[in-house]
Motif scaffolding. Sequence first.
Motif, PDB file in Angstrom:
ATOM      1  N   ARG A  20       0.823  -1.208   0.000  1.00  0.00           N
ATOM      2  CA  ARG A  20       0.000   0.000   0.000  1.00  0.00           C
ATOM      3  C   ARG A  20       0.862   1.265   0.000  1.00  0.00           C
ATOM      4  O   ARG A  20       0.396   2.304   0.425  1.00  0.00           O
ATOM      5  CB  ARG A  20      -0.916   0.007   1.242  1.00  0.00           C
ATOM      6  CG  ARG A  20      -1.915  -1.119   1.295  1.00  0.00           C
ATOM      7  CD  ARG A  20      -2.944  -1.016   0.186  1.00  0.00           C
ATOM      8  NE  ARG A  20      -3.944  -2.060   0.271  1.00  0.00           N
ATOM      9  CZ  ARG A  20      -3.851  -3.243  -0.323  1.00  0.00           C
ATOM     10  NH1 ARG A  20      -2.776  -3.518  -1.046  1.00  0.00           N
ATOM     11  NH2 ARG A  20      -4.803  -4.136  -0.199  1.00  0.00           N
ATOM     12  N   ASP A  21       2.086   1.168  -0.490  1.00  0.00           N
ATOM     13  CA  ASP A  21       3.008   2.293  -0.471  1.00  0.00           C
ATOM     14  C   ASP A  21       3.137   2.846  -1.887  1.00  0.00           C
ATOM     15  O   ASP A  21       3.647   2.171  -2.785  1.00  0.00           O
ATOM     16  CB  ASP A  21       4.378   1.863   0.055  1.00  0.00           C
ATOM     17  CG  ASP A  21       4.279   1.186   1.413  1.00  0.00           C
ATOM     18  OD1 ASP A  21       3.534   1.706   2.257  1.00  0.00           O
ATOM     19  OD2 ASP A  21       4.932   0.143   1.611  1.00  0.00           O
ATOM     20  N   ALA A  22       2.679   4.075  -2.095  1.00  0.00           N
ATOM     21  CA  ALA A  22       2.659   4.669  -3.433  1.00  0.00           C
ATOM     22  C   ALA A  22       4.064   4.889  -3.973  1.00  0.00           C
ATOM     23  O   ALA A  22       4.316   4.690  -5.167  1.00  0.00           O
ATOM     24  CB  ALA A  22       1.881   5.985  -3.400  1.00  0.00           C
ATOM     25  N   GLU A  23       5.001   5.299  -3.123  1.00  0.00           N
ATOM     26  CA  GLU A  23       6.358   5.562  -3.578  1.00  0.00           C
ATOM     27  C   GLU A  23       7.055   4.294  -4.045  1.00  0.00           C
ATOM     28  O   GLU A  23       7.922   4.341  -4.922  1.00  0.00           O
ATOM     29  CB  GLU A  23       7.162   6.222  -2.464  1.00  0.00           C
ATOM     30  CG  GLU A  23       6.600   7.565  -2.032  1.00  0.00           C
ATOM     31  CD  GLU A  23       7.431   8.194  -0.932  1.00  0.00           C
ATOM     32  OE1 GLU A  23       8.561   7.712  -0.724  1.00  0.00           O
ATOM     33  OE2 GLU A  23       6.963   9.141  -0.290  1.00  0.00           O
ATOM     34  N   LEU A  24       6.692   3.174  -3.476  1.00  0.00           N
ATOM     35  CA  LEU A  24       7.293   1.906  -3.881  1.00  0.00           C
ATOM     36  C   LEU A  24       6.597   1.314  -5.097  1.00  0.00           C
ATOM     37  O   LEU A  24       7.220   0.616  -5.903  1.00  0.00           O
ATOM     38  CB  LEU A  24       7.241   0.921  -2.707  1.00  0.00           C
ATOM     39  CG  LEU A  24       8.006  -0.397  -2.853  1.00  0.00           C
ATOM     40  CD1 LEU A  24       9.496  -0.125  -3.023  1.00  0.00           C
ATOM     41  CD2 LEU A  24       7.776  -1.283  -1.650  1.00  0.00           C
TER      42      LEU A  24
END
Length: 333
Positions: free
Chosen positions: A164-168
């Motif tokens: 759920r991590d947008a940067e990843l």
Amino acid sequence: RRPRCTRASLGQRPRPPRVVPERTAESCAFRSTMAAEKNCTVLIALQNNVALPTPGDIKDALETGSHAEKLAALKQAILLTLSGEKMPQLLMSIIRFILPVDDYEHKHQLKKTTQVYLEVVEKFSPDGKLLPEMILVCNYLRNDLNHANEFVRGSTLRFLSKLRDAELLEPLVPSVINNVQEPRHAYVRRNAVLALFAIFRTWEHLAPNAPEIVEKLLMNDIDMSAKRAAFIMLFNTAPDRAQDYIAGVLDQVSTFGSMFQLAVLELVRKVCRTDPLQKSRYIRSVSTCWRPLPTPSRSRRLRRLCTCPTRLPRSRPRRQRTRSSSSSRATTT
């Protein structure tokens, strides 16, 4: 009236005034970032009577141990991380000595265990920024998404559906879309659709054209499991596209599998609840799901009854005796 009971009348110290911290734009943004929803995908019970090694012992086993010792140390690192231990020094050791393993006998087992570790490890620093080590992890995941082995690509796509991590996820979206369009294996396409669905549901701006891509897959794919995954995504993200697709294949619903028909019945149920006038439009597709199969599907029949309930006929009222008939019987006796 009785006198009001206060802290001063009871001889207690007055309560100190509440100090409210100053709210700034930076603090609110940081709190909203750190208070984002953190999903828990792994839950393992840690036994109290088991002695776990120290982080230094785990690091030595990861760097210099055999494949079996590395696997055992990786599992112990997962247990310690789930129990709340902070071990940031292990992340770089895992990236250096576990991810590049090419031994075919232990490669897949280590890869799956590493994915579990990457699910539970902390990916951000205390100030809310992505860790520098995650750039190497992102490069490793991109290579796995372009791997020649379908199992590696499929398992990596399933792992991405839990993040759920947008940067990843942002640099990995093009590779996920390529796995939706290009692969020949249905296992890869199905997991790619599910990963794209999870990304679009959480961060819509990362893949704004995802419904169009999945709709093309739904129109052209042959495998029923991949079509079902694509239909479920359209049903939850673009209901109009899902309704248009069902309207065009109403005559073919009876040829779909039972799992796909359950998804169709769920769509019809929600559409008919919001707009009851649509019942006549979908009654034929619902009735085709009621036809008997060589292998009966009780779940499908139950869903059909919940989707299109019918009113049962009233039971015939019990006939009452008249006074004349009772008197005539008495005279005859």
